[in-house]
Design a protein around this motif. Structure first.
Motif, mmCIF file in Angstrom:
data_model
loop_
_atom_site.group_PDB
_atom_site.id
_atom_site.type_symbol
_atom_site.label_atom_id
_atom_site.label_comp_id
_atom_site.label_asym_id
_atom_site.label_seq_id
_atom_site.Cartn_x
_atom_site.Cartn_y
_atom_site.Cartn_z
ATOM 1 N N ARG A 190 24.462 143.333 29.605
ATOM 2 C CA ARG A 190 25.301 142.601 28.665
ATOM 3 C C ARG A 190 26.010 143.638 27.798
ATOM 4 O O ARG A 190 25.373 144.516 27.217
ATOM 5 C CB ARG A 190 24.449 141.660 27.830
ATOM 6 N N ALA A 191 27.333 143.524 27.725
ATOM 7 C CA ALA A 191 28.140 144.578 27.104
ATOM 8 C C ALA A 191 27.683 144.899 25.684
ATOM 9 O O ALA A 191 27.644 146.067 25.289
ATOM 10 C CB ALA A 191 29.615 144.181 27.114
ATOM 11 N N ARG A 192 27.331 143.901 24.916
ATOM 12 C CA ARG A 192 26.949 144.146 23.516
ATOM 13 C C ARG A 192 25.664 144.963 23.396
ATOM 14 O O ARG A 192 25.393 145.549 22.352
ATOM 15 C CB ARG A 192 26.805 142.827 22.763
ATOM 16 N N PHE A 193 24.871 145.000 24.481
ATOM 17 C CA PHE A 193 23.614 145.748 24.470
ATOM 18 C C PHE A 193 23.719 147.056 25.249
ATOM 19 O O PHE A 193 22.701 147.642 25.618
ATOM 20 C CB PHE A 193 22.484 144.898 25.057
ATOM 21 N N ARG A 194 24.929 147.540 25.488
ATOM 22 C CA ARG A 194 25.121 148.735 26.324
ATOM 23 C C ARG A 194 24.490 149.980 25.706
ATOM 24 O O ARG A 194 24.100 150.907 26.415
ATOM 25 C CB ARG A 194 26.612 148.971 26.559
ATOM 26 N N GLU A 195 24.399 150.041 24.381
ATOM 27 C CA GLU A 195 23.857 151.219 23.698
ATOM 28 C C GLU A 195 22.486 150.961 23.087
ATOM 29 O O GLU A 195 21.683 151.883 22.965
ATOM 30 C CB GLU A 195 24.822 151.684 22.607
ATOM 31 N N SER A 219 18.399 146.580 20.100
ATOM 32 C CA SER A 219 18.098 146.149 18.742
ATOM 33 C C SER A 219 19.319 146.154 17.829
ATOM 34 O O SER A 219 19.294 145.545 16.756
ATOM 35 C CB SER A 219 17.015 147.062 18.133
ATOM 36 N N ASN A 220 20.386 146.842 18.252
ATOM 37 C CA ASN A 220 21.587 146.918 17.423
ATOM 38 C C ASN A 220 22.823 146.642 18.284
ATOM 39 O O ASN A 220 23.595 147.549 18.591
ATOM 40 C CB ASN A 220 21.690 148.297 16.761
ATOM 41 N N PRO A 221 23.021 145.380 18.677
ATOM 42 C CA PRO A 221 24.149 145.059 19.567
ATOM 43 C C PRO A 221 25.487 145.260 18.878
ATOM 44 O O PRO A 221 25.627 145.028 17.683
ATOM 45 C CB PRO A 221 23.915 143.583 19.904
ATOM 46 N N THR A 222 26.474 145.706 19.652
ATOM 47 C CA THR A 222 27.827 145.916 19.124
ATOM 48 C C THR A 222 28.851 145.374 20.121
ATOM 49 O O THR A 222 28.680 145.481 21.330
ATOM 50 C CB THR A 222 28.111 147.413 18.878
ATOM 51 N N ALA A 223 29.911 144.793 19.585
ATOM 52 C CA ALA A 223 30.972 144.237 20.425
ATOM 53 C C ALA A 223 31.751 145.365 21.090
ATOM 54 O O ALA A 223 31.704 146.531 20.668
ATOM 55 C CB ALA A 223 31.899 143.367 19.589
#
Length: 320
Positions: free
Chosen positions: A230-235, A238-242
């Motif tokens: 899922r793109a928001r969890f690429r990094e 615990s700290n998803p980013t768009a």
């Protein structure tokens, strides 16, 4: 539950405080579906593939020997045996190993190529050991969460599981298909598999899926391993980013692990898409928190495989 099993085994061995505790960790992994390790996998068990009589073991006796040693102190040579016993699909045989991943693994990058039309198994997507050059065109497709790619076999519960022919999903235009040439010799892949994917989306959040497939000489497409990100969890989980629409990002998709021999005259294949439903929750592409709205949006997806964006799958190849 393969992911958890391998993670726990490796973690317990790495963190064991004594050699005796480390020696007490064993791994047995076969070609079965959940709760079906007592019979030969068939169409009624783990899909289309019969892995032969070698796949049938008496698990109860193995468990009893284990408990007899640790609970009753009866030494039946349990700790003298190799710590790992795994079933190698394709060759359909058991083999003992000493560590996971295997120390002799040769991690091999296989690159995505196309003329810009890798859509479906009738497209021009290929796989090669040669990295892409600067002039390759990108591949594109539309992911519509109202018409997601259906799950077909794989690591499922409560629905058809195991090995099923993937041709039925590979005919879709929203599935990119990259196929390698005929193998001149058997190639064993045992260990963790990952896909490095360079992609852009028109959405602020979306999914990318991957599936490794063994294409038989008659065209049968045997699913081997699969994964999703899922793109928001690429990094960070615990700290998803768009993501910024239109910007290219690098994604690492974990396809878990396997032990499988791609036989001579077979082909490697990789599927790339944005859904595998209901195995994985479909992404509505809105960027909103999940479960708070009923809006669904289409997303324009672009996959890059060129100099600077060398999308590739990394295979744990075991030398013969």
């Amino acid at each position: 539950f393969q992911y958890d099993t391998l993670t726990l085994f490796s973690g317990l061995r790495e963190r064991a405080m004594t050699a005796e505790a480390r020696q007490g960790q064993k791994l047995l992994i076969g070609p079965w579906a959940h709760l079906l390790p007592y019979s030969i996998p068939t169409a009624g068990g783990t899909g289309d593939i019969d892995f032969g009589p070698e796949a049938m073991i008496e698990l109860h006796n193995i468990q009893l020997r284990w408990f007899d040693y640790f609970l009753k102190g009866q030494d039946a040579g349990v700790l003298d045996e190799a710590p790992i016993r795994l079933f190698v699909m394709g060759d359909n045989r058991w083999r003992d190993e000493n560590e996971w991943p295997l120390a002799r693994t040769q991690y091999t990058d296989v690159y995505l190529h196309s003329g810009g039309k890798a859509n479906s198994l009738n497209g021009d997507g290929t796989l090669s050991l040669i990295p892409p050059n600067a002039e390759e065109q990108q591949d594109a497709y539309v992911y519509d969460p109202q018409d997601p790619v259906p799950t077909r076999g794989g690591t499922t519960l409560g629905m058809a599981m195991g090995v099923l022919d993937q041709n039925k999903v590979e005919i879709r235009e929203d599935v990119l298909v990259y196929t390698g040439g005929l193998l001149n010799a058997d190639m064993e892949v045992t260990g963790p598999i990952s896909l490095t994917l360079y992609a852009a989306s028109s959405a602020s959040d979306t999914d990318f899926t991957a599936k490794l497939v063994d294409v038989h000489p008659d065209g049968y497409a045997q699913n081997i391993a699969e994964g999703v990100i899922r793109a928001r969890f690429r990094e960070s989980l615990s700290n998803p980013t768009a993501i910024t629409p239109g910007e290219v990002y690098g994604y690492t998709i974990d396809l878990w692990a396997t032990s499988h021999v791609f036989k001579a005259s077979h082909r490697l294949r990789l599927e790339v898409s944005s859904s595998n439903f209901p195995r994985y929750e479909r992404n509505p592409n809105t960027g909103h928190d999940f479960g708070v709205d009923n809006e669904l949006r289409t997303a324009q997806q672009t996959i890059f495989h060129e100099n600077g964006y060398p999308s590739h799958i990394t295979l744990p190849v075991i030398p013969s």
